[in-house]
Structure formats: C-alpha cells, structure tokens
Design a protein around this motif. Structure first.
Motif, PDB file in Angstrom:
ATOM      1  N   THR A  16       2.720   2.636   2.850  1.00 28.64           N
ATOM      2  CA  THR A  16       2.984   2.334   1.446  1.00 28.64           C
ATOM      3  C   THR A  16       1.756   2.744   0.643  1.00 28.64           C
ATOM      4  N   THR A  17       1.978   3.452  -0.453  1.00 30.85           N
ATOM      5  CA  THR A  17       0.862   3.838  -1.309  1.00 30.85           C
ATOM      6  C   THR A  17       0.445   2.669  -2.193  1.00 30.85           C
ATOM      7  N   CYS A  18      -0.821   2.656  -2.561  1.00 26.32           N
ATOM      8  CA  CYS A  18      -1.338   1.630  -3.462  1.00 26.32           C
ATOM      9  C   CYS A  18      -1.422   2.175  -4.894  1.00 26.32           C
ATOM     10  N   ALA A  19      -1.489   1.265  -5.839  1.00 26.53           N
ATOM     11  CA  ALA A  19      -1.418   1.636  -7.247  1.00 26.53           C
ATOM     12  C   ALA A  19      -2.660   2.361  -7.740  1.00 26.53           C
ATOM     13  N   TYR A  20      -3.803   2.088  -7.104  1.00 29.65           N
ATOM     14  CA  TYR A  20      -5.065   2.649  -7.586  1.00 29.65           C
ATOM     15  C   TYR A  20      -5.867   3.232  -6.437  1.00 29.65           C
ATOM     16  N   ASP A  21      -6.673   4.246  -6.759  1.00 32.97           N
ATOM     17  CA  ASP A  21      -7.576   4.784  -5.752  1.00 32.97           C
ATOM     18  C   ASP A  21      -8.899   4.018  -5.812  1.00 32.97           C
ATOM     19  N   ASP A  22      -9.876   4.494  -5.071  1.00 30.92           N
ATOM     20  CA  ASP A  22     -11.161   3.795  -4.996  1.00 30.92           C
ATOM     21  C   ASP A  22     -11.902   3.761  -6.332  1.00 30.92           C
ATOM     22  N   PHE A  23     -11.521   4.656  -7.247  1.00 25.44           N
ATOM     23  CA  PHE A  23     -12.165   4.712  -8.562  1.00 25.44           C
ATOM     24  C   PHE A  23     -11.284   4.082  -9.637  1.00 25.44           C
ATOM     25  N   HIS A  24     -10.251   3.375  -9.201  1.00 25.80           N
ATOM     26  CA  HIS A  24      -9.293   2.672 -10.050  1.00 25.80           C
ATOM     27  C   HIS A  24      -8.476   3.624 -10.929  1.00 25.80           C
ATOM     28  N   TRP A 103      10.976   9.451   1.413  1.00 33.52           N
ATOM     29  CA  TRP A 103      10.345   8.594   0.409  1.00 33.52           C
ATOM     30  C   TRP A 103      11.314   7.549  -0.125  1.00 33.52           C
ATOM     31  N   THR A 104      10.797   6.376  -0.472  1.00 32.13           N
ATOM     32  CA  THR A 104      11.530   5.417  -1.290  1.00 32.13           C
ATOM     33  C   THR A 104      10.575   4.849  -2.326  1.00 32.13           C
ATOM     34  N   PHE A 105      11.029   4.830  -3.589  1.00 33.81           N
ATOM     35  CA  PHE A 105      10.213   4.349  -4.704  1.00 33.81           C
ATOM     36  C   PHE A 105      10.474   2.861  -4.928  1.00 33.81           C
ATOM     37  N   HIS A 106       9.427   2.151  -5.354  1.00 36.86           N
ATOM     38  CA  HIS A 106       9.612   0.726  -5.602  1.00 36.86           C
ATOM     39  C   HIS A 106       8.463   0.184  -6.440  1.00 36.86           C
ATOM     40  N   ALA A 107       8.774  -0.859  -7.200  1.00 36.35           N
ATOM     41  CA  ALA A 107       7.756  -1.648  -7.880  1.00 36.35           C
ATOM     42  C   ALA A 107       7.893  -3.073  -7.349  1.00 36.35           C
ATOM     43  N   PRO A 242       6.001   1.322 -15.883  1.00 38.70           N
ATOM     44  CA  PRO A 242       6.919   2.411 -15.544  1.00 38.70           C
ATOM     45  C   PRO A 242       6.528   3.105 -14.237  1.00 38.70           C
ATOM     46  N   HIS A 243       5.376   2.726 -13.693  1.00 41.27           N
ATOM     47  CA  HIS A 243       4.841   3.397 -12.510  1.00 41.27           C
ATOM     48  C   HIS A 243       5.491   2.850 -11.237  1.00 41.27           C
ATOM     49  N   ARG A 244       5.433   3.641 -10.192  1.00 48.45           N
ATOM     50  CA  ARG A 244       6.042   3.243  -8.929  1.00 48.45           C
ATOM     51  C   ARG A 244       5.112   3.547  -7.749  1.00 48.45           C
ATOM     52  N   ASN A 245       5.168   2.645  -6.769  1.00 46.89           N
ATOM     53  CA  ASN A 245       4.593   2.913  -5.457  1.00 46.89           C
ATOM     54  C   ASN A 245       5.648   3.646  -4.642  1.00 46.89           C
ATOM     55  N   ILE A 246       5.254   4.186  -3.520  1.00 44.79           N
ATOM     56  CA  ILE A 246       6.244   4.706  -2.565  1.00 44.79           C
ATOM     57  C   ILE A 246       5.941   4.163  -1.173  1.00 44.79           C
ATOM     58  N   THR A 247       6.996   4.029  -0.420  1.00 38.06           N
ATOM     59  CA  THR A 247       6.889   3.781   1.010  1.00 38.06           C
ATOM     60  C   THR A 247       7.592   4.921   1.706  1.00 38.06           C
ATOM     61  N   LEU A 248       6.951   5.495   2.720  1.00 35.21           N
ATOM     62  CA  LEU A 248       7.449   6.728   3.301  1.00 35.21           C
ATOM     63  C   LEU A 248       7.261   6.715   4.819  1.00 35.21           C
ATOM     64  N   ILE A 249       8.084   7.534   5.485  1.00 36.70           N
ATOM     65  CA  ILE A 249       8.092   7.567   6.949  1.00 36.70           C
ATOM     66  C   ILE A 249       8.430   8.973   7.441  1.00 36.70           C
ATOM     67  N   GLN A 250       7.864   9.324   8.598  1.00 34.81           N
ATOM     68  CA  GLN A 250       8.222  10.569   9.260  1.00 34.81           C
ATOM     69  C   GLN A 250       8.210  10.388  10.764  1.00 34.81           C
ATOM     70  N   ARG A 251       8.981  11.225  11.461  1.00 34.52           N
ATOM     71  CA  ARG A 251       8.832  11.407  12.897  1.00 34.52           C
ATOM     72  C   ARG A 251       7.802  12.503  13.114  1.00 34.52           C
ATOM     73  N   LYS A 252       6.877  12.262  14.022  1.00 36.14           N
ATOM     74  CA  LYS A 252       5.860  13.266  14.306  1.00 36.14           C
ATOM     75  C   LYS A 252       6.429  14.388  15.166  1.00 36.14           C
TER      76      LYS A 252
END
Length: 252
Positions: A16-24, A103-107, A242-252
């Motif tokens: 799952t991606t986070c809303a902010y990076d290390d520099f906010h 991908w799936t988008f979510h807040a 209006p922003h969204r996180n994503i949760t994503l998955i793959q088979r290697k």
C-alpha cells in the motif's frame, strides 16, 4: 516513496502506498482532473522503485460496483497514463499472469488482495461500503473457487488500510443495507446514543471470506485506519481529500 508491504509469500509482492514521501510531498496516485502530470510522475516513481514500468501495471476506473474482470499481460498500461483507456465500471481484477501489477484505489474504502496459491492467481478488489454490502469480495472469491478451481484452503487474503469501526459512523440508510446481506451481520455494527451506528466494514469483508471456507489464519487484516493515521493515508471522510492511495499486487 513509503510503502507498507503485505508479507505473504516470496512468489508474490504487494504494497500500500503512503500519502507522503520522506519530504512530506503529496504522493497522490489517482487522476482527478487536476495535477495529472504530477500524478503520472508519482506513478512512474513508484514503478521505478518496484523495478518495473507502467506498461506492467493496470488500473480500472472504479465506480463502486460489484463488477470484476480477468486481465492479462496484454492489458498492461491500461489506466496508467490516462483514465481514458481504463476498464470502466470494474472494481476488481484478477490475473494468472506474472509481472503484472494490479491496482486498487482507496481513501477510506477497503482494498482487498487475494492470492490463490494453488492456481497462481492474484486479485485486487475495491470494497467501499457499497461494494461491501453488495458483497464484491464474496463474488470475486466465489468465482475463483467455482470457475478457476481455486481451493479455499489455498486462498490467502489481505484486508488493507481503510476506515476502522471506531471512526466509521453510518446512518440507517447504510445499516438497512447491511442487514440485507446474505449472512447475519448484527455483530458488525454498534448503535450509538445519538441513533447513528459504528460499522465494522473490515469485519464484514472478513466474514465473506470465512463463509466461503477461507481459513482465518490465512486472512490478514491491516490495523491501520485511514482516518486515524493521517500521517500515512489520504482520507475523504476526514478532510474531503480528492487524493487516493493505492494497494497493488503482482505475481513474480
């Protein structure tokens, strides 16, 4: 980019991606008619971090449906550079193909990932309250069991960061639909003194999986709440984002 992993098996990869990076800096992942070039740059940054590119990722245009579809390697890139070529009206995807990120988008809505280890299938599901009362997770999982021959004992699930019960206030319009679901839901909502309810959407999703024979020990429920953990996630209920996180998955 900050990522929260679902640590399951070596043959899959999920985050799952986070809303902010290390520099906010805001790490929005969803096209919403403004700052789309920034969103595209964020997506490219994510792809690079995952040692892939946008042509090995696929996204739908979610509309709070219970529709789902199988995608393949040939669908890579759809919904990645623009919303115009995304699969419209599907809130879940699954694939047998390797190296294709779903991908799936979510807040505040709930992202759900499935891994059917016996058949080598992964799925990404968007289950907001409409999808939850419509039992989209049940429908996708049941399809995988009946049509793709996945055995429930080999299915693993991740119920990702989303709104937790203590912050999910619902009125009678939603609770009336919850009561109409295909199983006894009375233990998944608590009535408050003001007449509203607190709804356990993660629990409703987990129960859909349990009812199909998925083992409880194979279901991971994220403790994160998109309302409470504001330093990690976007939330529509909290601040009308209006922003969204994503949760994503793959088979290697």
């Amino acid at each position: 980019m900050k990522l929260i992993p679902w640590e399951c098996f070596d043959e899959i990869e999920a985050y799952t991606t986070c809303a902010y990076d290390d520099f906010h800096n805001i790490m929005d992942m969803s096209f919403h008619n403004e700052n789309n070039q920034k969103v595209l740059k964020n997506r490219e940054t994510l792809a690079k971090q995952l040692h892939t590119d946008l042509n090995h990722m696929v996204a739908t245009f979610q509309q709070h449906t219970t529709n789902f579809k199988e995608v393949t390697y040939l669908d890579g890139g759809k919904g990645m550079y623009t919303r115009d070529d995304a699969f419209i009206g599907y809130d879940a995807m699954y694939t047998r193909d390797k190296h294709l990120w779903l991908w799936t988008f979510h807040a505040d809505c709930c992202p759900v990932l499935l891994y059917c280890r016996d058949q080598g299938i992964v799925a990404a599901i968007h289950s907001g309250w409409k999808g939850t009362v419509g039992e989209i997770v049940k429908k996708v999982t049941q399809h995988l069991i009946q049509e793709e021959k996945c055995l429930p004992k080999h299915i693993y699930a991740y119920i990702g960061p989303s709104i937790n019960q203590e912050n999910f206030e619902a009125k009678d319009d939603i609770i009336d639909l919850v009561k109409q679901m295909s199983f006894d839901t009375s233990s998944f909502y608590i009535k408050k003194e003001d007449g509203a309810y607190l709804l356990n959407s993660k629990g409703l999703i987990k129960q859909q999986l349990l009812n199909l024979g998925v083992k409880e020990e194979h279901i991971t429920v994220s403790p994160y709440c998109t309302i409470k953990d504001e330093d990690l996630f976007f939330s529509y209920r909290r601040d009308k984002s209006p922003h969204r996180n994503i949760t994503l998955i793959q088979r290697k």
